[in-house]
Scaffold this motif. Structure first.
Motif: not given
Length: 127
Positions: A78-80, A101-108, A113-115, A117-122
């Motif tokens: 959802e974030v992606r 918002r800086a924390t949200a920006q950092s987490r996003r 930067r990551e591919e 995950s299997a659970m995201e694809r699920w």
């Protein structure tokens, strides 16, 4: 697991509010998620009543763990998608219940930067 006759004051049946279109999109995964939620809720009920056994606790932990993994995958997806649709960091922070918002920006930024995950694809149905 307790039977209905063991309850002195049975609670009404629980209903998960889900639109027909959502249930159709989820298919069998709707039943899977409901079952995992049921296992997690059973674990909480056992803790609250003090009626626990190692076997029941093991089952509850397994169910809660799988539920959390799937929910985390859904949130990451959802974030992606939120980023893909150009959602603001302020709105994301509010949705994630973050104080700035800086924390949200950092987490996003870290997530993007990551591919996926299997659970995201699920969660997106692309596994």
């Amino acid at each position: 697991m307790t039977t209905e006759s063991e309850h002195t004051n049975p609670a009404p049946d629980l209903t998960v509010p889900l639109a027909a279109a959502d249930a159709q999109a989820l298919g069998d995964d709707a039943q899977l998620l409901a079952a995992l939620l049921g296992r997690a809720l059973h674990g909480v009920a056992m803790l609250r009543t003090g009626r626990t056994s190692l076997d029941d606790l093991t089952d509850a932990i397994e169910g809660t763990t799988e539920l959390l993994e799937r929910l985390e995958g859904a949130r990451r997806a959802e974030v992606r998608e939120f980023a893909a649709q150009k959602g603001t960091h302020g709105t994301l922070a509010k949705a994630m219940r973050l104080t700035n918002r800086a924390t949200a920006q950092s987490r996003r930024r870290t997530l993007l930067r990551e591919e996926p995950s299997a659970m995201e694809r699920w969660a997106t149905g692309s596994s």
